[in-house]
Design an enzyme around this catalytic site. Structure first.
Site: not given
Lengths: 268, 268
Positions: A172, A199, A131
């Site tokens: 994401h 993800e 992330s």
């Protein structure tokens, strides 16, 4: 797995968030498995203790030889001479999620930054990030933006730490429907290759090559051959002739050649 | 505006939902302005009276000469001989939003369907549709699907009424981040050109050409030249070498040539 190895780049495992045990286990394995010495850096996180605890437990349960947290909360931490022996003894360094601008603001240009660049280039450590820890690896980071459409207003970018220069990384990706903002960012910087990582999905670099790992896909947006790009101050962007690839596990991509390829004969 | 006019196709105004007065006014103008005879069909809507009232008021306030609703709630309505004189006297027919499968289920194959095809092909009416009314114009309709990622599971398609064959139309496109589902649909049917139309945005066809109108953009996904397409039963799709164009107002696209072009010299 790669035919061309660029000695300037060590191995990076860049994860789009929400990594399952498959990807985290692969990181442990790349770092040496039972011989691994893993350092977790939770600088991006607003709750670093929780992020450290969670990742230390995960890597221990996946069989890593040694795991420890390196707390770098501000620039004096990042310049502290105690950082060097910790990183020099590591075989894998893992950046957690949170706010990518915290990483660049706290670590950018410090001895931690230059030491990590040196260790990665030397192949001494595998550098992983999820992330925000993925975003910071790129040349240009997508900082924020979830407005609809493809426009200048729908994305804000900033300089990344350039572990993987020449790319823009978004995370994401499928889960948050971020193709519009990646297209916007690439229209603003068409020399950069856009990589949208789902993800529980990652790219593992090897020189100028990367391989896709995990359960989702990596979307590659290549505006290098785009014929018309117009980015007005307000309103929608024009972008024609952009190339796009959606690559799940079993595929690789050559970064400078900008070419996808199949690794396995059958993915399904 | 088009150099190639295909006599098989009349003019279609295909709107991605939430049309403002600019687009609705353009429809009134195309239908003849003060001389327009506009028929509103709210078959897609679960609340047809409200949809009819709203659209009749909008078209009246925009100066349409005559506006009326044609209630087609079921297949007997669609086969009723009273439909023919209403449609034959129309200069513009407007399909509202709602559920696109209601349109194909109620109208598909009826005399209303064949009469509309005949009137559009003859250039006797301008056929407009917004949201569900846009989706039904395509060869293959996207029926539903908002799951993340690019996969077979994230989109369900069905046959459209083929006013514009050879295309897949998605609506509310930028607003709902639907590029993933359009990519999925195109991977399943790569001979179809994917058109993602933003809200308050439309394509206006003229033979094999369309022009983009409104405040947003039309995203064209062309998998014709895709090198690898793999659609497993489960998990992410592989799609390489897909071409993508983001086209706001001021741009046109040639459907069979699959080429975008600029109409105005400067969009900004």
């Amino acid at each position: 797995m790669s035919s061309v190895v660029d000695a300037r780049r060590g191995r990076l495992l860049i994860i789009g968030g929400a990594a399952g045990p498959g990807l985290l286990g692969r990181f442990v394995e790349l770092a040496g498995g039972a011989a691994a010495r893993i350092v977790v850096v939770a600088t991006a996180s607003s709750a670093p203790t929780a992020a450290e605890t969670e990742h230390l437990a995960a890597f221990e349960s996946l069989g890593a030889g040694r795991v420890e947290a390196l707390r770098i909360a501000n620039r004096s931490d990042a310049c502290d001479p105690r950082v060097e022996p910790v990183l020099r003894s590591a075989s894998g360094v893992f950046f957690t999620g949170g706010d990518q601008e915290r990483i660049t603001r706290v670590i950018g240009g410090t001895v931690t930054d230059s030491l990590l660049q040196e260790l990665v280039a030397a192949g001494a450590v595998v550098l992983a990030g999820t992330s925000a820890g993925a975003a910071m690896m790129s040349g240009t980071m997508i900082v924020e933006g979830d407005a609809p459409g493809v426009s200048r207003a729908c994305v804000r970018t900033g300089p990344g730490l350039e572990f993987l220069p020449g790319v823009l990384i978004d995370q994401h990706f499928g889960q948050r429907g971020r193709l519009n903002r990646l297209l916007s960012a690439v229209a603003l910087a068409p020399h950069q290759l856009g990589l949208g990582i789902d993800e529980d999905t990652a790219i593992l670099t090897d020189g100028d090559d990367f391989e896709v790992l995990g359960s989702g896909a990596v979307t590659v947006v290549d505006a290098g051959g785009a014929e018309i790009i117009r980015v007005p101050d307000r309103g929608p962007i024009t972008l024609t002739g952009c190339r796009l690839h959606v690559l799940p596990a079993g595929h690789a991509f050559h970064l400078t050649g900008r070419r996808p390829r199949v690794i396995e004969n059958e993915a399904s």
